[in-house]
Design a protein around this motif. Sequence first.
Motif, PDB file in Angstrom:
ATOM      1  N   UNK A  83     -13.576  59.696  23.086  1.00 19.40           N
ATOM      2  CA  UNK A  83     -13.753  59.775  24.546  1.00 19.40           C
ATOM      3  C   UNK A  83     -12.741  58.849  25.231  1.00 19.40           C
ATOM      4  N   UNK A  84     -11.454  59.115  25.069  1.00 18.70           N
ATOM      5  CA  UNK A  84     -10.451  58.170  25.592  1.00 18.70           C
ATOM      6  C   UNK A  84     -10.393  58.138  27.118  1.00 18.70           C
ATOM      7  N   UNK A  85     -10.045  57.002  27.646  1.00 16.41           N
ATOM      8  CA  UNK A  85      -9.855  56.827  29.096  1.00 16.41           C
ATOM      9  C   UNK A  85      -8.636  57.624  29.559  1.00 16.41           C
ATOM     10  N   UNK A  86      -7.631  57.673  28.717  1.00 12.24           N
ATOM     11  CA  UNK A  86      -6.404  58.438  28.951  1.00 12.24           C
ATOM     12  C   UNK A  86      -6.180  59.313  27.732  1.00 12.24           C
ATOM     13  N   UNK A 129      -1.106  57.531  24.248  1.00 11.24           N
ATOM     14  CA  UNK A 129      -1.218  56.182  23.694  1.00 11.24           C
ATOM     15  C   UNK A 129      -0.083  55.985  22.701  1.00 11.24           C
ATOM     16  N   UNK A 130       0.802  55.037  22.994  1.00 11.01           N
ATOM     17  CA  UNK A 130       1.960  54.858  22.115  1.00 11.01           C
ATOM     18  C   UNK A 130       1.738  53.800  21.043  1.00 11.01           C
ATOM     19  N   UNK A 179      -0.992  49.284  30.508  1.00  9.32           N
ATOM     20  CA  UNK A 179      -1.687  48.608  29.415  1.00  9.32           C
ATOM     21  C   UNK A 179      -3.178  48.784  29.632  1.00  9.32           C
ATOM     22  N   UNK A 180      -3.890  49.024  28.565  1.00 10.03           N
ATOM     23  CA  UNK A 180      -5.336  49.164  28.622  1.00 10.03           C
ATOM     24  C   UNK A 180      -5.930  48.099  27.707  1.00 10.03           C
ATOM     25  N   UNK A 181      -6.770  47.248  28.254  1.00 11.84           N
ATOM     26  CA  UNK A 181      -7.404  46.184  27.486  1.00 11.84           C
ATOM     27  C   UNK A 181      -8.840  46.596  27.207  1.00 11.84           C
TER      28      UNK A 181
END
Length: 174
Positions: free
Chosen positions: A66-69, A74-75, A45-47
């Motif tokens: 610029x996503x972290x992952x 990302x689902x 989970x990314x908050x």
Amino acid sequence: EKYAAAGGGKDGIYNGADDNASGVSGLLELGEHFALSLHRLKRSLLFIAFSGEEIGLLGSSYYIEHPKFPAENTIAMINMDMIGRLTGNKLTAIGVGSAKEWEGLIDKSNSGIGLDLTYMDSAFGPSDQTVFFAENIPAVLFFTGLHEDYHTPGDDWQKINAGGEVKVLELIAN
């Protein structure tokens, strides 16, 4: 006029207790909740708390660019914008049409909580879930509704329905 008398006007203080300190406090509460149960999580989970929503979804747009992952990992995206003024037990879930699973998941998550849910299919709107939906990432926004204090100095902490927000967060945690 009405807000100038309450300390408003162009120099008034807009505390934004519902829009959107309620969402930020919800984010922090859910972060703590899931941090205490990491061993049970099946997914990461990314908050994220985005800024610049009111002036063009700047923070969420920057994140998508610029996503972290990797974005393809990302689902789903869950957005909480104005979740602090639950009235009549009514909660709106905007964007349930972005994934066929949303309605069933939300209904199941509401079991035992008893919120009166309204579903809206489209995820497009003036909040951060729109950016994710535009990238084909299922996204839903939880929202307790507009009120007379929206974007005014009257949006203050005394008007937050803390017990109602707990119910909303319980549904989201489920």
